[in-house]
Design an enzyme around this catalytic site. Sequence first.
Site: not given
Ligand code: SIN
Length: 532
Positions: A238, A345
């Site tokens: 992420h 992530h």
């Molecule tokens: C986020 O809120 O950025 C995570 C959402 C996701 O990983 O789909």
Amino acid sequence: MKVNTDFLVIGSGIAGLSYALKVAGSGSVAIITKREISETATNLAQGGIASVCAANDSFDAHVEDTMVAGAFLSNEEVVRLVVEGGPRAIEDLIAWGVQFTRNSDNSYDLTREGGHSQRRILHAADITGREVERALIEAVRKHPNIAVYEHHIAVDLITEGKVTRRRIRPDRCLGAYILDIGSNEVVTFGARFTILATGGAGKVYLYTCNPDVATGDGVAMAYRAGATIANMEFMQFHPTTLYHAHAKSFLVSEAVRGEGAILRRRDGTAFMEQYHPLKDLAPRDIVARAIDNEMKIHGDDCVFLDMTHREADYIRDRFPNIYETCLGYGIDMTTTPLPVVPAAHYLCGGVKVDHWGESDIANLYAIGEVSCTGLHGANRLASNSLLEGVVFGARAAMRTLERLGDVAETFPAIGPWDSGSATNSDEEVVVAHNWDEIRLCMWNYVGIVRSNKRLVRALRRIQMIQEEISDYYWDFYVTSDLIELRNIATVAELIVRCALERRESRGLHYTIDFPETDDLHWKRDTIIRKSF
Ligand code: SIN
């Protein structure tokens, strides 16, 4: 001790709980969960759940966005069935009591995230996962056919091949050995259907926004049992987790960029336009790599996510959890850009399953992040994961209910867990050291930018640690720490082996040795199986 059940669900996030609710009317369900029932990655999900709802949106557009984000490795048939299953999945969630944020005219508020050409993400402020988990847990707790076993961790799957000590192809799953963490007893769970809903494996890396439970247990167990595993090289980082000594990689939702936040260098310059026409809303792999590059070329520890141009009241109202959490660390995001860095992530690969969530071991299903359905390809589109969890939860439920009559209620004689000559360990510190070593090695050598040399080095180290774990495993009684350590070591090995196999760069797998995408040879999954 032995427990028999119709449906054994390992994991208590959105996929496992929604599956349990769908089948509970037809048989007994046991949900196994390592900590408290709500301690899941679902519970931490901020952004939301993608589904085509707006009049100006279309299934085709959502399919196209998913294919582009997945670097065209996704299976288009699967993408379409998940996207088209979206509206029904949302109806189910609402029926189970999930309350999504609404506008003043009572319509659902739709937000945007990277890679989406439209606003199509339903959310509950910035705590969507917590709201989903709350509602599903309430529904599960009320159901008389569902028994929840908290503080229980799966040790290994039980297959016919294992019980009869014969090589059976295809093998058949009969349940799982489960450690009751409180009593330290390994309980035998016999089940007509076993459903892995164990989530991801972010804890394989030193920095992750995943919860502590994300140790890849389902992938590791399925691999050990002989199931096919795919695409493990595609670990999603992420782009924006809070950079703060005490924040433990707190996620700053992509919806913050969806609502206008801009990534800047320390000197205030916006940089994403140099990397992609969609700038800050480019797909996640591109944004994470851009940040990594910026940090390397400028020698900075982080970059900055700036939302200070939006009204303070709007920020506080739309992102109450992020605002309060950052304020708790002394940063007011209404006036100060947030220092951010990428962190592990989401695992896009996993247990390879068919359109119904079934693996190539009969009666063993995998749903949610543990699975590789073909939806995410080489990079998951934001907010497609909660959607996949509900759609595949429902599909697996449909298939297992159809087959319930064909699967015997009585189980072959499954022996109890054999702890051999194991004794109590007085060296728990060794487990902690091995754990730290794997996570650091993965972060340093198997991160956002890879090379063959680094991958080979990582594999050598991981295999050495695995030898130590193997001795340890058979010499001492199993503990939850030891089970998780063995699992992260297995998952680390699978990630490195898949990464070494893919001799191109695509989506989340970027290697300086093969920087180009090679459709001719590599527009296909990376497949891995245990040799017995
Ligand atoms: C986020 O809120 O950025 C995570 C959402 C996701 O990983 O789909």
